[in-house]
Design an enzyme around this catalytic site. Structure first.
Site, PDB file in Angstrom:
ATOM      1  N   ASN A   1      -4.115 -19.389  34.298  1.00 20.75           N
ATOM      2  CA  ASN A   1      -4.211 -18.767  35.379  1.00 20.75           C
ATOM      3  C   ASN A   1      -5.501 -18.966  36.089  1.00 20.75           C
ATOM      4  O   ASN A   1      -6.400 -19.513  35.548  1.00 20.75           O
ATOM      5  CB  ASN A   1      -4.254 -17.349  34.812  1.00 20.75           C
ATOM      6  N   CYS A   2      -5.437 -18.595  37.275  1.00 18.41           N
ATOM      7  CA  CYS A   2      -6.580 -18.485  38.587  1.00 18.41           C
ATOM      8  C   CYS A   2      -6.955 -17.033  38.947  1.00 18.41           C
ATOM      9  O   CYS A   2      -7.308 -17.034  40.085  1.00 18.41           O
ATOM     10  CB  CYS A   2      -5.902 -19.558  39.607  1.00 18.41           C
ATOM     11  N   VAL A   3      -6.994 -16.176  37.846  1.00 21.61           N
ATOM     12  CA  VAL A   3      -7.176 -15.025  38.446  1.00 21.61           C
ATOM     13  C   VAL A   3      -8.615 -14.815  38.681  1.00 21.61           C
ATOM     14  O   VAL A   3      -9.369 -15.858  38.141  1.00 21.61           O
ATOM     15  CB  VAL A   3      -6.790 -13.793  37.118  1.00 21.61           C
TER      16      VAL A   3
END
Length: 428
Positions: A241-243
């Site tokens: 993820n690229c949160v």
């Protein structure tokens, strides 16, 4: 399930033509690593650079961090279902290269990658300033779709993490730690007088590059299930993820989850650590209801007396956190939730997007909106041209003198819900 973890302490990493570990010195061949990474034709280039604790170095944009490791005397390998066959991990022996990490660096979606400083006030907020970073500075082929670039970067980090980990296969570890969780009925009978405690592990699964993988399966499509804690230590869960940087559980976080380690520390002394329930954080209400219902059902089915619930992300997942807490409490099972806060720069705003009167025990990782000034570094690994639009940045964050003013949510690992920095699950 019983896992032996052989920790090999890495004191120094050097670039050379050989590949070996001698007296705590890891020698890697950058050309061989580059060749391995660029075997994926979606990537155009990969530069290998080192960053050591105390160096005047800023690394950005950071995507993921992987701790090198390898299975010993085992048919399968780490990171099953992704770069190895889908074999159940969590048993046997795993050798781990402690004190170093493989860090993937490169602008994927810009506003949700992070910053790691190896010295100064920013370094105090991230665990990654305390280990030697083997940075893979990646660039994609022209016009490669963003989701394919993310996957290529994810695979690059995992492949290099395993490749370097193999150098420790025949090395005698500095220490060997043993972790064991018995089948359920045996585990309960082992310590019948201690409270039965479980861990509800919430995984970021909102899609659009906000993904986590369990044995290679996209976790947004699972229903909550039970896992041995040692499976997680062995690479069964990886980050995709690229949160926002401070809310991201990197693969390193999953491999070294401090909640799991702390529960094992207290196992057989203060509590009976029964196991882990993994669950997702979806975007539709029906899915949130289903998953939280399953979480509560499983805690009741396991006969737990208490659970710790940790969250990944913020905003929308706050609802998943509170629904899990509320429904478990309604089963007369005590809960402690672990989260960070977004309370505004002055700390006066509502910390979470959701709340309930049953959420009475909370461990905080701190206020991610708090601002910090990062001094100029002598060297930048990566690029700074997106600093003003990173989550936590604003127009003018990157100053003419090279300093950066940002909210601490821009720092990879800062205020992380799993407790690497400002808080600890110990004593919960």
């Amino acid at each position: 399930m019983k896992l032996e973890v052989g920790n090999i302490q890495i004191r120094e990493v050097v670039l050379g033509t050989e590949e070996k570990i001698v007296d705590g010195v890891l020698t890697i061949n950058p050309e061989k690593i580059r060749e391995l990474v660029l075997s994926d034709d979606r990537l155009n280039d990969c530069q290998i650079e080192l960053a050591k604790p105390g160096d005047s170095i800023r690394i950005t944009p950071v995507k993921d961090v992987i701790e090198p490791r390898t299975k010993v005397d085992f048919a399968g390998g780490v990171f099953p279902g992704v770069i190895n066959k889908v074999n159940i991990v969590g048993s046997g022996r795993t050798h781990v290269l402690k004190g170093c990490g493989v860090m993937t660096v490169g602008k994927i979606i810009g506003f949700q990658e992070g910053i790691v400083d190896m010295q100064g006030p920013g370094a105090e907020l991230t665990p990654f300033s305390k280990i030697i970073e083997i940075c893979l500075v990646l660039s994609p082929k022209e016009d490669l779709p963003t989701h394919q670039y993310e996957e290529a970067a994810r695979y690059a980090g995992l492949k290099v993490g395993e490749y370097i980990g193999h150098f420790g296969e025949a090395v005698e570890p500095d220490e060997i730690l043993t972790y064991e969780t018995l089948p359920l009925l045996e585990q309960i009978q082992q310590y019948p007088d201690l409270p039965k405690v479980g861990y509800v592990y919430m995984l970021q699964t909102q899609g659009l590059l906000h993904d986590t993988y369990v044995y290679g399966a996209d976790a947004k499509h699972i229903v909550p299930t039970i896992m041995y804690p040692t499976e997680i230590m062995d690479g069964a869960i990886i980050s995709g993820n690229c949160v926002s940087a401070c809310d991201k559980n990197t693969t390193y976080h999953h491999l070294n989850n401090p909640v799991i380690h702390d529960l094992y520390d207290k196992h057989g002394k203060e509590i009976n650590f029964v196991g882990v329930i993994i669950t997702n954080e979806t975007v539709y209400l029906q899915d949130k209801v289903r998953s939280s219902d399953f979480v509560a059902k499983l805690t009741e089915y396991l006969g737990l007396d208490g659970v710790i619930i940790s969250q990944e992300g913020f905003g929308n997942p706050d609802t998943d956190l509170i629904m899990n807490c509320k429904k478990v409490e309604e089963k007369n099972i005590k809960t402690v939730i672990v989260t960070d806060e977004y309370a505004g720069r002055d700390g006066a705003s509502q910390s979470l997007a959701d709340a309930d009167k049953l959420a009475t025990a909370v461990v905080t990782g701190g206020n991610a909106n708090e601002t910090i000034i990062l001094p100029k570094m002598e060297k930048v690994i990566g690029q700074l041209d997106y600093t003003d639009v990173i989550a936590g940045g604003f127009d003018g964050s990157l100053r003419e003198d090279g300093t950066i003013e940002v909210e601490i949510q821009a720092i990879t690992g800062a205020t992380n819900e799993l407790g690497f920095n400002k808080m600890s699950a110990k004593g919960v």
